[in-house]
Scaffold this motif. Structure first.
Motif, PDB file in Angstrom:
ATOM      1  N   LEU A  24       0.857  -1.177   0.000  1.00 48.51           N
ATOM      2  CA  LEU A  24       0.000   0.000   0.000  1.00 48.51           C
ATOM      3  C   LEU A  24       0.899   1.235   0.000  1.00 48.51           C
ATOM      4  CD1 LEU A  24      -3.232   0.588   1.999  1.00 48.51           C
ATOM      5  CD2 LEU A  24      -1.462   2.347   1.977  1.00 48.51           C
ATOM      6  N   ILE A  25       0.705   2.085  -0.999  1.00 50.00           N
ATOM      7  CA  ILE A  25       1.546   3.267  -1.167  1.00 50.00           C
ATOM      8  C   ILE A  25       0.801   4.490  -0.660  1.00 50.00           C
ATOM      9  CG2 ILE A  25       2.816   4.703  -2.804  1.00 50.00           C
ATOM     10  CD1 ILE A  25       3.948   1.894  -2.569  1.00 50.00           C
ATOM     11  N   GLY A  82     -12.443  -9.193  -4.684  1.00 56.25           N
ATOM     12  CA  GLY A  82     -12.460  -8.798  -3.287  1.00 56.25           C
ATOM     13  C   GLY A  82     -11.167  -8.104  -2.915  1.00 56.25           C
ATOM     14  N   ARG A  83     -11.276  -7.107  -2.035  1.00 58.47           N
ATOM     15  CA  ARG A  83     -10.079  -6.358  -1.659  1.00 58.47           C
ATOM     16  C   ARG A  83     -10.268  -5.710  -0.293  1.00 58.47           C
ATOM     17  NH1 ARG A  83      -9.157  -3.021  -6.413  1.00 58.47           N
ATOM     18  NH2 ARG A  83     -10.539  -4.515  -7.420  1.00 58.47           N
ATOM     19  N   GLY A  84      -9.159  -5.487   0.385  1.00 57.35           N
ATOM     20  CA  GLY A  84      -9.147  -4.792   1.662  1.00 57.35           C
ATOM     21  C   GLY A  84      -7.726  -4.342   1.947  1.00 57.35           C
ATOM     22  N   LYS A  85      -7.524  -3.679   3.074  1.00 60.70           N
ATOM     23  CA  LYS A  85      -6.200  -3.159   3.405  1.00 60.70           C
ATOM     24  C   LYS A  85      -5.883  -3.431   4.859  1.00 60.70           C
ATOM     25  CE  LYS A  85      -8.092   1.393   4.499  1.00 60.70           C
ATOM     26  NZ  LYS A  85      -8.270   2.772   4.040  1.00 60.70           N
ATOM     27  N   LEU A  86      -4.589  -3.501   5.116  1.00 60.25           N
ATOM     28  CA  LEU A  86      -4.050  -3.544   6.468  1.00 60.25           C
ATOM     29  C   LEU A  86      -3.062  -2.388   6.574  1.00 60.25           C
ATOM     30  CD1 LEU A  86      -3.328  -7.350   7.045  1.00 60.25           C
ATOM     31  CD2 LEU A  86      -4.965  -5.951   8.308  1.00 60.25           C
ATOM     32  N   LEU A  87      -3.342  -1.435   7.454  1.00 62.32           N
ATOM     33  CA  LEU A  87      -2.487  -0.269   7.591  1.00 62.32           C
ATOM     34  C   LEU A  87      -1.467  -0.464   8.698  1.00 62.32           C
ATOM     35  CD1 LEU A  87      -5.046   2.677   7.352  1.00 62.32           C
ATOM     36  CD2 LEU A  87      -3.494   1.889   5.573  1.00 62.32           C
ATOM     37  N   ALA A  88      -0.254   0.046   8.435  1.00 67.72           N
ATOM     38  CA  ALA A  88       0.729   0.121   9.509  1.00 67.72           C
ATOM     39  C   ALA A  88       0.288   1.194  10.500  1.00 67.72           C
ATOM     40  CB  ALA A  88       2.110   0.454   8.947  1.00 67.72           C
ATOM     41  N   ALA A  89       0.712   1.086  11.716  1.00 64.93           N
ATOM     42  CA  ALA A  89       0.332   2.055  12.742  1.00 64.93           C
ATOM     43  C   ALA A  89       0.775   3.457  12.337  1.00 64.93           C
ATOM     44  CB  ALA A  89       0.977   1.681  14.080  1.00 64.93           C
ATOM     45  N   GLY A  90      -0.144   4.417  12.428  1.00 65.71           N
ATOM     46  CA  GLY A  90       0.182   5.811  12.137  1.00 65.71           C
ATOM     47  C   GLY A  90       0.131   6.189  10.681  1.00 65.71           C
ATOM     48  N   THR A  91      -0.292   5.275   9.800  1.00 65.82           N
ATOM     49  CA  THR A  91      -0.327   5.567   8.374  1.00 65.82           C
ATOM     50  C   THR A  91      -1.557   6.383   8.020  1.00 65.82           C
ATOM     51  OG1 THR A  91       0.864   3.556   7.822  1.00 65.82           O
ATOM     52  CG2 THR A  91      -0.438   4.543   6.071  1.00 65.82           C
ATOM     53  N   ALA A  92      -1.380   7.346   7.105  1.00 70.51           N
ATOM     54  CA  ALA A  92      -2.513   8.104   6.578  1.00 70.51           C
ATOM     55  C   ALA A  92      -2.698   7.754   5.110  1.00 70.51           C
ATOM     56  CB  ALA A  92      -2.254   9.600   6.710  1.00 70.51           C
ATOM     57  N   THR A  93      -3.929   7.752   4.664  1.00 66.96           N
ATOM     58  CA  THR A  93      -4.222   7.516   3.254  1.00 66.96           C
ATOM     59  C   THR A  93      -5.221   8.562   2.798  1.00 66.96           C
ATOM     60  OG1 THR A  93      -6.167   6.108   3.524  1.00 66.96           O
ATOM     61  CG2 THR A  93      -4.019   5.040   3.707  1.00 66.96           C
ATOM     62  N   ASP A  94      -5.593   8.498   1.518  1.00 68.35           N
ATOM     63  CA  ASP A  94      -6.578   9.443   1.013  1.00 68.35           C
ATOM     64  C   ASP A  94      -7.993   8.991   1.322  1.00 68.35           C
ATOM     65  OD1 ASP A  94      -6.812   8.458  -2.496  1.00 68.35           O
ATOM     66  OD2 ASP A  94      -6.636   7.273  -0.675  1.00 68.35           O
ATOM     67  N   ALA A  95      -8.162   7.989   2.155  1.00 71.06           N
ATOM     68  CA  ALA A  95      -9.494   7.474   2.458  1.00 71.06           C
ATOM     69  C   ALA A  95     -10.073   8.060   3.730  1.00 71.06           C
ATOM     70  CB  ALA A  95      -9.434   5.949   2.576  1.00 71.06           C
TER      71      ALA A  95
END
Length: 293
Positions: free
Chosen positions: A29-30, A192-205
């Motif tokens: 995830l970028i 199907g799709r989903g995400k796992l974020l690292a702690a403290g990550t921000a995205t455009d969502a």
């Protein structure tokens, strides 16, 4: 132009019930802003972010302009025409890479990385919002390669869902920085799709970008971020592409580089910095940078 596919947290109740089934692809995830585009019959590329479509490249936010220019310069229009009967029914999705809390190796990270390709099942430009499907991750990567663009990198391929525990999964190192990835995108072959974020990550969502102290004085911004190294990289890139390293061009690209690579925010409400004022403050530095060469 078709909307971005929903990307819920894998551990959230909104994630598809059948996401963690079959064999999974895990993609890095970028951190950045979503950028989508399609090609008109004439070959003109039309761009949009997750919320807006842009009639003119000059109306694109400054932080996204390097990605737009990168796509326009590299996109192989004839390859798309040769590959499909209806090029207007193909929508490309990806990430305009810019600072959203994750500090990448900006020299190596492309301004745009592709994530998805939607292909309509009907002829005509209206099919973009009609029936069709997103390509599986491996097919999408091949399509981006075929039109001259890079896609997001796969962390793992064909992982048996029975062997994947999102609660215990450790976010891997990024391919684009010295440190962990911002997260991973989990995909299966049934869209199907989903995400796992690292702690403290921000995205455009909707997540909040981590607060970073940024000077609010124009001269302080220029002093901190309009560095000799940034000027050198901009001039080298313009020379490499025979794009004309004039004072105006260098000043424009340095402002874009600051917008892409640093926490400075241009023109975003009352807290946004006026890009014209920053550009005016670095014109003389651009002239000095060119005189040194």
């Amino acid at each position: 132009m078709r909307s971005f596919p929903h990307l819920p947290d894998v551990r959230d109740s909104q994630a598809p019930d059948d996401l963690l089934t079959g064999h999974l692809w895990l993609l890095e995830l970028i951190d950045g802003t979503g950028l989508r585009f399609r090609m008109d019959e004439s070959g003109l590329l039309r761009f949009g972010d997750p919320e807006t479509t842009y009639a003119d490249p000059e109306t694109v936010p400054i932080a996204l302009r390097p990605a737009v220019r990168h796509v326009r310069d590299r996109f192989d229009r004839e390859a798309l025409r040769d590959a499909v009967d209806d090029p207007e029914g193909v929508i490309f999705f990806g990430v305009a890479t810019h600072y959203q809390g994750t500090d990448y190796d900006w020299d190596r990270l492309p301004p745009f990385l592709g994530t998805d390709v939607w292909i309509a099942s009907q002829a005509g430009s209206q099919a973009a919002s009609g029936t069709g499907s997103f390509r599986p991750p491996d097919a999408a990567a091949a399509i981006f390669e075929g039109v001259g663009l890079d896609s997001v990198n796969a962390v793992e391929r064909e992982v048996n869902a029975r062997d994947f525990d999102p609660e215990a999964y450790a976010i891997p190192d990024s391919a684009w920085r010295d440190g962990p990835a911002a997260g991973v995108v989990v995909r299966n072959k049934r869209q199907g799709r989903g995400k796992l974020l690292a702690a403290g990550t921000a995205t455009d969502a909707g997540e909040t970008v981590p607060e970073v102290d940024v000077p609010d004085d124009i001269e302080a911004i220029v002093s901190e971020y309009a560095t000799d190294d940034r000027f050198e990289r901009v001039v080298d890139d313009l020379d490499r592409r025979n794009a004309g390293a004039t004072v105006d061009a260098v000043a424009d690209r340095v402002v874009e580089a600051i917008a892409r690579e640093t926490p400075v925010r241009f023109g975003e409400g009352s807290k946004g910095t006026a890009p014209d004022r920053v550009r005016a403050a670095i014109i003389e530095r651009a002239r000095v940078a060119l005189d040194r060469r």
